[in-house]
Design an enzyme around this catalytic site. Sequence first.
Site, PDB file in Angstrom:
ATOM      1  N   ASP A 164      10.157 102.526   6.460  1.00  0.00           N
ATOM      2  CA  ASP A 164       9.304 101.483   6.207  1.00  0.00           C
ATOM      3  C   ASP A 164       8.352 101.917   5.341  1.00  0.00           C
ATOM      4  O   ASP A 164       7.991 103.380   4.920  1.00  0.00           O
ATOM      5  CB  ASP A 164       8.754 101.207   7.420  1.00  0.00           C
ATOM      6  CG  ASP A 164       7.741 100.432   7.241  1.00  0.00           C
ATOM      7  OD1 ASP A 164       7.636  99.225   6.758  1.00  0.00           O
ATOM      8  OD2 ASP A 164       6.771 100.425   8.165  1.00  0.00           O
ATOM      9  N   LYS A 165       7.387 101.158   4.501  1.00  0.00           N
ATOM     10  CA  LYS A 165       6.353 101.810   3.586  1.00  0.00           C
ATOM     11  C   LYS A 165       4.986 101.724   4.452  1.00  0.00           C
ATOM     12  O   LYS A 165       4.556 103.031   4.582  1.00  0.00           O
ATOM     13  CB  LYS A 165       6.207 100.750   2.476  1.00  0.00           C
ATOM     14  CG  LYS A 165       5.385 101.370   1.391  1.00  0.00           C
ATOM     15  CD  LYS A 165       5.245 100.508   0.167  1.00  0.00           C
ATOM     16  CE  LYS A 165       4.420  99.557   0.448  1.00  0.00           C
ATOM     17  NZ  LYS A 165       2.917  99.768   0.484  1.00  0.00           N
ATOM     18  N   THR A 166       4.600 100.828   4.915  1.00  0.00           N
ATOM     19  CA  THR A 166       3.301 100.688   5.353  1.00  0.00           C
ATOM     20  C   THR A 166       3.504 101.491   6.714  1.00  0.00           C
ATOM     21  O   THR A 166       4.127 101.254   7.666  1.00  0.00           O
ATOM     22  CB  THR A 166       2.572  99.520   5.716  1.00  0.00           C
ATOM     23  OG1 THR A 166       3.230  98.632   4.608  1.00  0.00           O
ATOM     24  CG2 THR A 166       1.325  99.227   6.099  1.00  0.00           C
ATOM     25  N   ASP A 189       6.118  94.192   1.810  1.00  0.00           N
ATOM     26  CA  ASP A 189       5.087  94.169   0.812  1.00  0.00           C
ATOM     27  C   ASP A 189       5.845  93.606  -0.336  1.00  0.00           C
ATOM     28  O   ASP A 189       6.833  93.510  -0.567  1.00  0.00           O
ATOM     29  CB  ASP A 189       4.573  95.461   0.535  1.00  0.00           C
ATOM     30  CG  ASP A 189       3.245  95.747   0.876  1.00  0.00           C
ATOM     31  OD1 ASP A 189       2.628  94.733   1.238  1.00  0.00           O
ATOM     32  OD2 ASP A 189       2.628  96.764   1.042  1.00  0.00           O
ATOM     33  N   LYS A 237      15.653  93.695   7.405  1.00  0.00           N
ATOM     34  CA  LYS A 237      15.710  95.290   7.413  1.00  0.00           C
ATOM     35  C   LYS A 237      16.787  95.630   8.203  1.00  0.00           C
ATOM     36  O   LYS A 237      17.641  96.651   7.502  1.00  0.00           O
ATOM     37  CB  LYS A 237      14.602  95.831   7.791  1.00  0.00           C
ATOM     38  CG  LYS A 237      13.147  95.616   6.972  1.00  0.00           C
ATOM     39  CD  LYS A 237      12.163  96.447   7.611  1.00  0.00           C
ATOM     40  CE  LYS A 237      10.735  96.335   6.803  1.00  0.00           C
ATOM     41  NZ  LYS A 237       9.601  96.757   7.728  1.00  0.00           N
ATOM     42  N   ASP A 239       9.733  97.245  12.314  1.00  0.00           N
ATOM     43  CA  ASP A 239      10.743  98.215  12.245  1.00  0.00           C
ATOM     44  C   ASP A 239      11.765  98.341  13.227  1.00  0.00           C
ATOM     45  O   ASP A 239      12.684  99.126  12.962  1.00  0.00           O
ATOM     46  CB  ASP A 239      10.215  99.527  11.731  1.00  0.00           C
ATOM     47  CG  ASP A 239       9.045  99.410  10.566  1.00  0.00           C
ATOM     48  OD1 ASP A 239       9.425  98.762   9.672  1.00  0.00           O
ATOM     49  OD2 ASP A 239       8.099  99.786  10.832  1.00  0.00           O
ATOM     50  N   PHE A 267      -1.171  84.822  12.479  1.00  0.00           N
ATOM     51  CA  PHE A 267      -0.617  85.359  11.464  1.00  0.00           C
ATOM     52  C   PHE A 267       0.839  85.561  12.304  1.00  0.00           C
ATOM     53  O   PHE A 267       1.199  85.826  13.301  1.00  0.00           O
ATOM     54  CB  PHE A 267      -0.904  86.805  11.154  1.00  0.00           C
ATOM     55  CG  PHE A 267      -0.059  87.661  10.130  1.00  0.00           C
ATOM     56  CD1 PHE A 267      -0.370  87.217   8.773  1.00  0.00           C
ATOM     57  CD2 PHE A 267       0.849  88.276  10.647  1.00  0.00           C
ATOM     58  CE1 PHE A 267       0.188  87.853   7.972  1.00  0.00           C
ATOM     59  CE2 PHE A 267       1.339  88.898   9.700  1.00  0.00           C
ATOM     60  CZ  PHE A 267       1.345  88.648   8.138  1.00  0.00           C
TER      61      PHE A 267
END
EC number: 7.6.2.1
Lengths: 361, 1174
Positions: free
Chosen positions: B414-416, B689, B804, B829, B553
């Site tokens: 994962d990035k964030t 993202d 993912k 994730d 959200f």
Amino acid sequence: MAMNYNSKDEVDGGPPCAPGGTAKSRRPDNTAFKQQRLPAWQPILTAGTVLPTFFIIGLIFIPIGIGIFVTSNNIREIEIDYTGTEPSSPCNKCLSPDVTPCFCTINFTLEKSFEGNVFMYYGLSNFYQNHRRYVKSRDDSQLNGDSSALLNPSKECEPYRRNEDKPIAPCGAIANSMFNDTLELFLIGNDSSPTPITLKKKGIAWWTDKNVKFRNPPGGETLEERFKGTTKPVNWLNPVYMLDSDPDNNGFINEDFIVWMRTAALPTFRKLYRLIERKSDLHPTLPAGRYYLNITYNYPVHSFDGRKRMILSTISWMGGKNPFLGIAYIAIGSISFLLGVVLLVINHKYRNSSNTADITI
Amino acid sequence: MDCSLVRTLVHRYCAGEENWVDSRTIYVGHREPPPGTEAYIPQRYPDNRIVSAKYTFWNFIPKNLFEQFRRIANFYFLIIFLVQLIIDTPTSPVTSGLPLFFVITVTAIKQGYEDWLRHKADNAMNQCPVHFIQHGKLVRKQSRKLRVGDIVMVKENEIFPCDLIFLSSSRGDGTCHVTTASLDGESSHKTHYAVQDTKGFHTEEEIDGLHATVECEQPQPDLYKFVGRINVYNDLNDPVVRPLGSENLLLRGATLKNTEKIFGVAIYTGMETKMALNYQSKSQKRSAVEKSMNVFLIVYLCILISKALINTVLKYVWQSEPFRDEPWYNQKTEAERQRNLFLRAFTDFLAFMVLFNYIIPVSMYVTVEMQKFLGSYFITWDEDMFDEDTGEGPLVNTSDLNEELGQVEYVFTDKTGTLTENNMEFKECCIEGHVYVPHVVCNGQVLPDSSGIDMIDSSPGVSSREREELFFRALCLCHTVQVKDDDDVDGPRMSPGSGKSCVYISSSPDEVALVEGVQRLGFTYLRLKDSYMEILNRDSGIERFELLEILSFDSVRRRMSVIVKSATGEIYLFCKGADSSIFPRVIEGKVDQIRSRVERNAVEGLRTLCVAYKRLIPEEYEGICKLLQATKVALQDREKKLAEAYEQIEKDLILLGATAVEDRLQEKAADTIEALQKAGIKVWVLTGDKMETAAATCYACKLFRRSTQLLELTTKKIEEQSLHDVLFELSKTVLRCSGSLARDNFSGLSADMQDYGLIIDGAALSLIMKPREDGSSSNYRELFLDICRNCSAVLCCRMAPLQKAQIVKLIKLSKEHPITLAIGDGANDVSMILEAHVGIGVIGKEGRQAARNSDYAIPKFKHLKKMLLVHGHFYYIRISELVQYFFYKNVCFIFPQFLYQFFCGFSQQTLYDTAYLTLYNISFTSLPILLYSLMEQHVSIDTLKRDPSLYRDIAKNALLRWRVFIYWTFLGLFDALVFFFGAYFMFENTTVTNNGQIMTTSTHMIFGNWTFGMLVFTVMVFTVTLKLALDTHYWTWINHFVIWGSLLFYIVFSLLWGGIIWPFLNYQRMYYVFIQMLSSGPAWLAVVLLVTVGLLPDVLKKVLCRQLWPTATERVQSPCPTAARRGPHPQEVAFTFWNSEEYATLPPTLGPAQGPLGSSLSRGCPGSGPEMPV
């Protein structure tokens, strides 16, 4: 066996009444063990370290091998087959079961004299003493003199457990098939009548077997009384208390019996029969010359293609004649030495080639 | 796995409930609703007893035994044991019964103990006092007596005893704060809201007078979903219906904070609470090693069966001559004779099976389990993986996958929060093309000059001034941030406000960053009070906005909105979200300028959000209100309906501007990724993202290099060409390259090869994954996989959580079946963490959900390096040696037994005594291998860390391939032959005899079959143990102790076992056998010889392989002879080192095929300086 942490976590999630548990530091201990940094010796098997080992093995094994080989070769051994299957054999007549008892005599010559203590063996082949049904067919408690086992032998002894409603002592197939040929040795002197060789009956079994493992049942004055209520094994001629006249070698502690009861590992085996003790340092125990073997032929082996032998052998510090060990030692020593040389060559060559390889890459 | 659900179902049906209903109706306070209302089917609910324990005192033994024998291995051993009991077998049932009993008992004790702890915890929980309201009075009772429908009072810092509908709180606004640390690990405070119509009831009497029913769905494990409605009956006839959502639900296990007390009505109790439903364990993952182990087991099972068959057939062939079957000296019993031939043959077959069954030892399972369980502690103990800042160390949630860490081929990250710190900082905002940068923050203090804004562009006009303020207001209002107003200083961050400190708490760090950023620009969000949001504006005036609706959200919409009413009565909708989800809904505003700015920011690696608004006229708002109300009340498909409603509301927006938030890279992220790539692991970044942001991060963390040629497979590109064309074009590019790569590699010019990076977005991925009408979807997938395989790095952006998981699955199921690892920190994730072979959670800011669902959790991304390169590597070599060695030593053990059958008339006579059969695997040879498999370090930790490429040496299950397995098996066979025939030749020509000098004078005694077995066994124990000693590269005192100790134990045991007449045994066959053997010279000589011969080939193989075809690992191990010799030739050394530098920078697509001779040079020499232990 699924050892995961789930259950533990559930438990840890536990105490609900105490809100906000103390936040203790989870920092792990900095010990060498936990950090996997225990001091350690880290040997690596490389050609460099192994090479000397190969040479050393070679250097040690070859002399040992030669030593053993020479010793083994110095051992005198003679083997006489008296099965009597060949028509020419003097024991041929004993093959038919009708002739009982059957006596036969075999002549042989010792080319060289046997020095020191000489051991006399009988050897059987194709006799499966290691067959499972056979091996377990005994009762060690009975043989150890346990009186209850004497009268009520273990089931393992079937079908040699009872005969005519009496318990068999000693029970089982091993005891029942005890070797019962009698062997006598005579030296045919140059002149007069043959001299019998003194054969010692005692000292052929393990000391612990004779004194601890095998015991006659307690009680009674005579041995016969102690074995009261039992019957002899079917194939035996005499009951167990009549195996020998010597009270110290009679009953269960008869050494021939004890030797027989130690089942052999392989279908061809020899068992110690008698000792011929050295009389004096001056005379050889068995001088070279002609001998004859007197056999009371009782033991049938023909039915299962077996063979019977009588073996005379001297011994050395390492036991009886055994060329295998010496040869094996010499072979392994040489191989190891050879490998050392090969490795040395490879090591040398590889170093050169690796140099060039490094550069071309 | 859903056992409690099943239990509930069973319970339900057993209780005679005919129809299973989708929802339940609860009478609050057990008050019947007024007559005339719909009649509900009364349902029975469980009481509030929590039963996490699996067993009761009574059912423990049968149930536990049943559970244990469900394992195939245990069942196999049970069958063997039963066969031994039933038929006459060569070995006593003790030999297999005792180990099995041992294993079963130990496991049972362990499970029993755990269950006892659970019982204790359950009891403590069930007896906890709870306050509830009965007849208007507060009553204290034990928690387990709580029933559905009871009204419960919970005080501050108490844990909710069951799932409650929040009726009222001591706070005036009907809210309460809750932490769910023990549920999902999130320690942030969450706000829950009381039901509107009941929040006025503050006293026991009042609440007792409440007359209402709650309808809600049946319990389900999702912590964040709940739908229901409440009917409040007033004196009027028409009940008031209110929707209930998860914001009204207080979950068992959560703790009440910042609120004096609350009242709630119990709706789910006991095992039906969401917490209890979440107890269920995850699906079991099996490691590759375990799979190969099972394959080997099957091979050995086949060997076992064929051995038994061969022996049975031979036995009957051999016995066909009656004098062999039943010689006069060895008669059968009558019963034996009369047995049916086939039955006899079958029992013989079984007996052979039993005789050889040790080839598959019980103890292997135990040892493997112990190794995994104990070994996993090394991870938790590792100080290097402890994070000082958070005070967190690594967690091991399952120990089944330790060795899988050494086999990873693909890392999906994962990035964030994983690659980046998720520590957001507001960088700039762009309002209608004007860029504003807030003041640099120094140590949390704004630099003193007060203007607040640096204008980069020319100063805005009046209208844009208005827009600007609207933008700031929008940022101030459009969020779900809470203000923590107490003076607890343990809050996550102090806002650098002017004197007054307020701490913002939110589940999304972006929002906190934005609100703080806006604060620095002059607008401070103060609080939410009674549905009014208060803002302190630039002129220090307080503005109040009534919060009408929050359109919260979600990751699918990727935006959120609020509807507020200003003091002047204007109604605004503010919407904030990802550019891709905002731009299509915008009808007005300087879209192009903002878009270009957003893209520029994204390339710099900043996270961008767009803000838009729309003014609503009251009629419009009415419509929205109704729409929302309608959907919120719906019991079924509420999610879907809500999404549709949101879609309808959030349109025709006016674009205000965009924000940019920086998310810094985690420390050493680049270093870690580089190391992983050098280790031959392909790293994929999967992120939600936008592409540019993600790509920037990838550059920053060196996933992409300047030389990397980027291939794009994005929606934009697919719009231009068809998917088909794009894919084919890409594959052509990539494959051409790989073709030339092979050539280049061959000619040694590989240095200038091209290295590719692929970028794909979610939409394109779903196109690829979508099955086509003609069903040829696999075509695209294959093509896509081909492309991916040839790219050194892949970036997947705009991914939904499920996508993912889809990607992971796609790779996992591709034809090479690579081992995948997924690492992430957020709830989004979880799906991929669960899907991958190994799931790693980063214990991060976005809560602990990922960590909870993972197999391993680490505090920081950088710890992945040590986790894989060091721990994974060690675990892999340890367990593979463990498995191979176990098979090897049992071949050594059983094959002589097999050979012996040829010499004992196939009578199943055992070679070894029962005690030795039993103890061989349990004690004589068990501890050394266990300790080896815990302690072994073939290379030092530092070397492994320094040289990631060593990881390639064990890739693709290298140590458990067929070749290795066959080598070990043949080594075992060879050794067995040596042991057996060595002893055979010793015995054949008489004369392993004892000249008995020690015992008595000049006797000379004969050895029997037990001495024969003893000799074989002694040689075997020594060879097998010394073989392990030769394999051990890391001799700590523990290894010395255990290896020499177990040999010593063998000798002491044998002396003891043979030294006494054991009164409880009915045979004394081992009496003095060992001691007699020891007193025989040739036996000693034979032992030395045979052990040497047994070890020789293995030593030779080791030395030759190391010398001629060394692996990289072996080069690192040995002191580098080349470097040492090169000492006097400095030029050459320089040349080599330069060469190695080249290698270090080579992209990893070279693959392991580049050969050990090639790259390993660079590893060997520089690393093995004088500090290397030799």
